[in-house]
Design a protein around this motif. Structure first.
Motif, PDB file in Angstrom:
ATOM      1  N   UNK A   1       0.810  -1.110   0.226  1.00  0.00           N
ATOM      2  CA  UNK A   1      -0.149  -0.120  -0.213  1.00  0.00           C
ATOM      3  C   UNK A   1       0.877   1.181  -0.169  1.00  0.00           C
ATOM      4  N   UNK A   2       1.902   1.351   0.731  1.00  0.00           N
ATOM      5  CA  UNK A   2       2.742   2.366   1.048  1.00  0.00           C
ATOM      6  C   UNK A   2       3.674   2.798  -0.493  1.00  0.00           C
ATOM      7  N   UNK A   3       3.748   1.636  -1.180  1.00  0.00           N
ATOM      8  CA  UNK A   3       4.484   1.841  -2.490  1.00  0.00           C
ATOM      9  C   UNK A   3       3.493   1.925  -3.772  1.00  0.00           C
ATOM     10  N   UNK A   4       2.055   1.807  -3.246  1.00  0.00           N
ATOM     11  CA  UNK A   4       1.142   2.136  -4.177  1.00  0.00           C
ATOM     12  C   UNK A   4       1.278   0.970  -5.147  1.00  0.00           C
ATOM     13  N   UNK A   5       1.280  -0.375  -4.773  1.00  0.00           N
ATOM     14  CA  UNK A   5       1.458  -1.537  -5.497  1.00  0.00           C
ATOM     15  C   UNK A   5       0.341  -2.541  -4.963  1.00  0.00           C
ATOM     16  N   UNK A   6       0.027  -3.421  -5.730  1.00  0.00           N
ATOM     17  CA  UNK A   6      -0.815  -4.632  -5.493  1.00  0.00           C
ATOM     18  C   UNK A   6      -0.110  -5.908  -5.704  1.00  0.00           C
ATOM     19  N   UNK A   7      -0.908  -6.856  -5.185  1.00  0.00           N
ATOM     20  CA  UNK A   7      -0.221  -8.227  -5.435  1.00  0.00           C
ATOM     21  C   UNK A   7       0.260  -8.583  -6.957  1.00  0.00           C
ATOM     22  N   UNK A   8      -0.616  -7.908  -7.695  1.00  0.00           N
ATOM     23  CA  UNK A   8      -0.637  -8.119  -9.162  1.00  0.00           C
ATOM     24  C   UNK A   8       0.493  -7.519  -9.728  1.00  0.00           C
ATOM     25  N   UNK A   9       1.407  -6.790  -8.862  1.00  0.00           N
ATOM     26  CA  UNK A   9       2.788  -6.234  -9.425  1.00  0.00           C
ATOM     27  C   UNK A   9       3.592  -7.066  -8.752  1.00  0.00           C
TER      28      UNK A   9
END
Length: 303
Positions: free
Chosen positions: A55-63
């Motif tokens: 969340x802090x890196x504005x990523x999701x598990x799809x990344x």
């Protein structure tokens, strides 16, 4: 840019990091290993940390391309189980990979922590471009990651390299595993503090025992010299068995520095069976405390 999560589970703390394809730690977190709660609850805390970092890196598990987990053995990497590590006494047959899969859709890989650290040292550390080496970690416990002919040696269930439980000198007494005189029982940080305290007649940490050795303490200096000699014996055993190009020594005990490496090198030069093997390089690990999480991520990024 591709990312993987690296998780290094230890007896006192768990390190969790988001690592990019170049081996750079983008974000990281450390959690105390709480042995008073159920292992499944501790794993949920680890999963929450992973999600928080994403969340802090504005990523999701799809990344992510995957999640690598390094854990102390015994384990079963094929079935994704942490089976019976001595330093995690209530972690028995814990299906950690299955629990992670209930939260993430990416590949999840479990491996022995020393094996993961060996991957890190080969990727970015002291064993780059080395196809035959052994990574020996000497810390709270002792373990080895073994690379032969460019491949990590894992064994049937992922427990190859549990070298700390090789018997060196039975006179040292009973190890936690039940054998007498295991390498870990003699030369780990835990063992140095325990035996050093007995000899000194007072409670000493590993660091304090080493400091007393460096100050020529008449009681502790011979003891620490014997520990260094024991590590030399371990290295000769590994050299005679695997014929490596180099041995990489890591873990907290190796922070004593030159004096340890000098003693081990002298022992190897004297006692390695093959004359050519007496020149085997004995080198310090380069990645220090980050080897665990980078190695765990390397299970995915370099796998």
């Amino acid at each position: 840019m591709q990312y993987a999560v690296g998780i290094d589970i230890g007896g006192t703390k768990v390190a969790i990091a988001l690592v990019n394809e170049q081996g750079k730690i983008v974000s990281e977190d450390k959690l105390p290993t709480d042995l008073t709660i159920a292992p499944t609850e501790m794993i949920e805390r680890i999963i929450a940390s992973v999600n928080q970092q994403l969340d802090e890196q504005v990523l999701s598990d799809s990344d992510l391309i995957g999640i690598g987990i390094g854990a102390p053995g015994p384990l079963n990497s094929k079935e994704g189980l942490i089976t019976s590590p001595p330093n995690l006494k209530n972690w028995r047959n814990i299906p950690i990979v299955e629990q992670f899969k209930s939260h993430f859709t990416v590949p999840i890989r479990l491996e022995n922590d020393a094996n993961a650290a060996a991957l890190a040292e080969r990727w970015l550390g002291a064993a780059q471009a080395t196809n035959d080496f052994v990574y020996l970690t000497i810390s709270t416990g002792i373990g080895a990651g073994i690379y032969v002919n460019g491949q990590l040696v894992t064994g049937l269930r992922g427990n190859a390299g549990d070298f700390g439980h090789t018997v060196i000198n039975p006179s040292y007494g009973e190890c936690v595993c039940g054998q007498h005189g295991c390498l870990e029982h003699i030369a780990s940080g835990t063992a140095i503090a325990r035996k050093g305290s007995q000899l000194a007649g007072k409670s000493l940490s590993t660091v304090e025992v080493i400091e007393a050795y460096q100050q020529d303490d008449p009681i502790l200096k011979p003891f620490v010299q014997d520990v260094f000699r024991t590590i030399g014996i371990a290295c000769v055993t590994l050299i005679n068995t695997f014929d490596p190009e180099k041995i990489v020594l890591g873990g907290g005990v190796t922070k004593v520095g030159h004096v340890l490496f000098k003693e081990v090198e002298e022992y190897v030069k004297t006692f390695a069976l093959n004359p050519a093997s007496r020149a085997t390089e004995i080198v310090p690990a380069k990645l220090d405390q980050n080897a665990g999480v980078i190695g765990a991520a390397a299970l995915i990024l370099q796998g």
